[in-house]
Scaffold this motif. Structure first.
Motif, short mmCIF file in Angstrom:
data_model
loop_
_atom_site.label_atom_id
_atom_site.label_comp_id
_atom_site.label_asym_id
_atom_site.label_seq_id
_atom_site.Cartn_x
_atom_site.Cartn_y
_atom_site.Cartn_z
N TYR A 1 0.83 -1.21 0.00
CA TYR A 1 0.00 0.00 0.00
C TYR A 1 0.86 1.26 0.00
O TYR A 1 1.94 1.30 0.60
CB TYR A 1 -0.90 0.03 1.23
N ARG B 13 -8.99 1.64 -1.61
CA ARG B 13 -8.58 2.55 -0.54
C ARG B 13 -9.18 2.08 0.77
O ARG B 13 -10.32 1.62 0.83
CB ARG B 13 -9.02 3.99 -0.82
N CYS C 10 -4.77 4.34 3.04
CA CYS C 10 -4.01 3.31 2.32
C CYS C 10 -4.57 3.12 0.92
O CYS C 10 -5.77 2.84 0.78
CB CYS C 10 -4.06 1.99 3.07
N LEU D 114 -4.05 1.22 -2.92
CA LEU D 114 -3.43 0.20 -3.77
C LEU D 114 -4.31 0.05 -5.00
O LEU D 114 -5.40 -0.52 -4.93
CB LEU D 114 -3.30 -1.13 -3.03
#
Length: 431
Positions: free
Chosen positions: A331, A366, A360, A362
């Protein structure tokens, strides 16, 4: 005793023969060399690669340097890198046919002109190159610039808690206490005695990390650099910036160090992967706030050793562990900020900034995460989830607590999990 590092091993396996230079970066002693020269080497052998088609070379090894007519002592005396011509001549002598050769090169930054050398190997159809390095400036940035997208970085951390528990002899509760105290550097984890763990960490800090930083960057005022490291060690997870740190030096140390020098020293720490910084992100405004930042140590044992194990704060330590775990899982991690207005007890409207510990990201996913060491009552829980209630998007919101609770969703759709489940089960936050 072998510690499996399957997360990183699988990343290397997936990158085999992809036409790129695979670069394993990470803090010194986190296990990069073992990953490359033992775990990945054994994988190659088990998959049918002949041993004479795997070329291993460590640029910090006296024995390996001897093979190419170099002397580790002479290189150290002359303060220079390894001669690239001698190294390339040795590699040419080892390649005797057109079958695929795997080059496993350790501490590549010690080779002069390593970018040019590796670029040359990119043009060889029968070479697949894997390298390790311990310095971000010498590797990460140059890989991008010099290889024009042909460098493939795998960043490695010290042991995760799940990796740590594969060899820890106690239960997960005692394990987490030890992990937050002594960290996850493999050589430390494998020590049996607490005093040995502490002394190993202290020696690593002095003999490896500080020496690397001061010698590589030619630091003259080592005392100031160490003082800054002590301050950062004492304030993990706290918002700060060079100007604020300069004022601390002025009032406490009577020092005239400038904010520019402090920023430069922090860059050195980050370049050596000793610490990482988390930017503040305005969730409503969808923009970054450059300063102040939060700083986290890549290994808590090193942080605790730096302050002689005097200042153990479980709340900040848990926050640091969660940050590291999220980074290990890939992340991008920021500190969330939510600007809001509300009435105070006098009825006046005041502006406030609420904080979400971690935002976070990726890909398109989220998560918003709060680290709450303990939730003893509903008042404390209400306080922790208050920032979540101000966020008007639909991304998942998670509270991680050290309290032993089974995962559950509350009436607001907020997931609560305990730290043990979070660290040991990467899928728990997706359910």
């Amino acid at each position: 005793m072998e510690i499996r590092r399957d997360l990183y091993l699988n990343k290397l396996i997936k990158r085999k023969n992809n036409g790129l230079i695979k670069v394993v970066t990470g803090i010194r002693r986190c296990g990069k060399s073992y990953l490359l020269n033992n775990l990945f080497y054994n994988h190659l052998i088990e998959s049918g690669v002949a041993a004479d088609h795997i070329i291993r070379f460590a640029f910090d090894s006296a024995d390996d340097l001897y093979l190419i007519g170099e002397s580790l002592i002479q290189i150290e005396k002359e303060k220079r890198g390894v001669d690239p011509e001698k190294f390339m001549a040795y590699i040419r002598s080892q390649i005797v046919d057109n079958r695929m050769y795997y080059l496993l090169l350790d501490e590549i930054q010690l080779l002069d002109c390593f970018e040019t050398v590796l670029n040359g190997y990119l043009r060889k159809d029968n070479m697949d190159v894997f390298v390790t390095g311990s310095n971000a400036k010498l590797l990460s940035k140059d890989i991008i610039t010099q290889f024009a997208g042909r460098g493939d970085e795998v960043h490695m951390y010290p042991l995760s808690f799940a990796e740590f528990m594969t060899i820890y002899k106690g239960d997960k509760y005692a394990g987490l206490e030890e992990y937050m105290l002594y960290g996850g550097i493999p050589i430390v984890v494998l020590r049996e005695d607490a005093n040995e763990k502490a002394s190993t960490l202290e020696n690593l800090f002095t003999e490896i990390y500080l020496r690397d930083i001061t010698q590589r960057n030619r630091v003259k005022n080592i005392g100031e650099l160490e003082d800054l490291l002590n301050i950062l060690s004492s304030s993990i997870g706290s918002l700060t910036n060079p100007e604020k740190l300069k004022n601390t030096f002025k009032s406490v140390k009577k020092s005239k160090i400038t904010s520019q020098t402090i920023k430069k020293y922090i860059d050195y720490f980050e370049d050596s992967f000793l610490i990482e910084s988390a930017l503040r992100y305005d969730i409503k405004g969808k923009s970054y706030i450059e300063t102040p930042k939060k700083y986290y140590f890549s290994d808590l044992g090193l942080r605790n050793a730096r302050i002689n194990f005097r200042q153990f704060e479980p709340t900040h330590s848990m926050e640091n562990v969660i940050y590291n775990e999220l980074k290990m899982r890939g992340y991008n991690v920021d500190v969330g900020v939510i600007a809001t207005t509300e009435k105070n007890h006098e009825g006046k409207v005041v502006r406030k900034q609420l904080e979400v510990d971690f935002v976070c990201n990726l890909g398109s996913s989220r998560y918003y995460i709060q680290s709450a060491y303990s939730l003893p009552d509903e008042t404390k829980r209400t306080q922790e989830i208050r920032p979540f209630r101000k966020i008007d998007d639909s991304f998942k919101k998670i509270v991680i607590t050290k309290d032993f609770v089974h995962p559950y969703y509350d009436d607001y759709g907020i997931l609560t999990v305990n730290i043990y489940d979070f660290l040991l089960d990467p899928e728990i936050i997706h359910r």
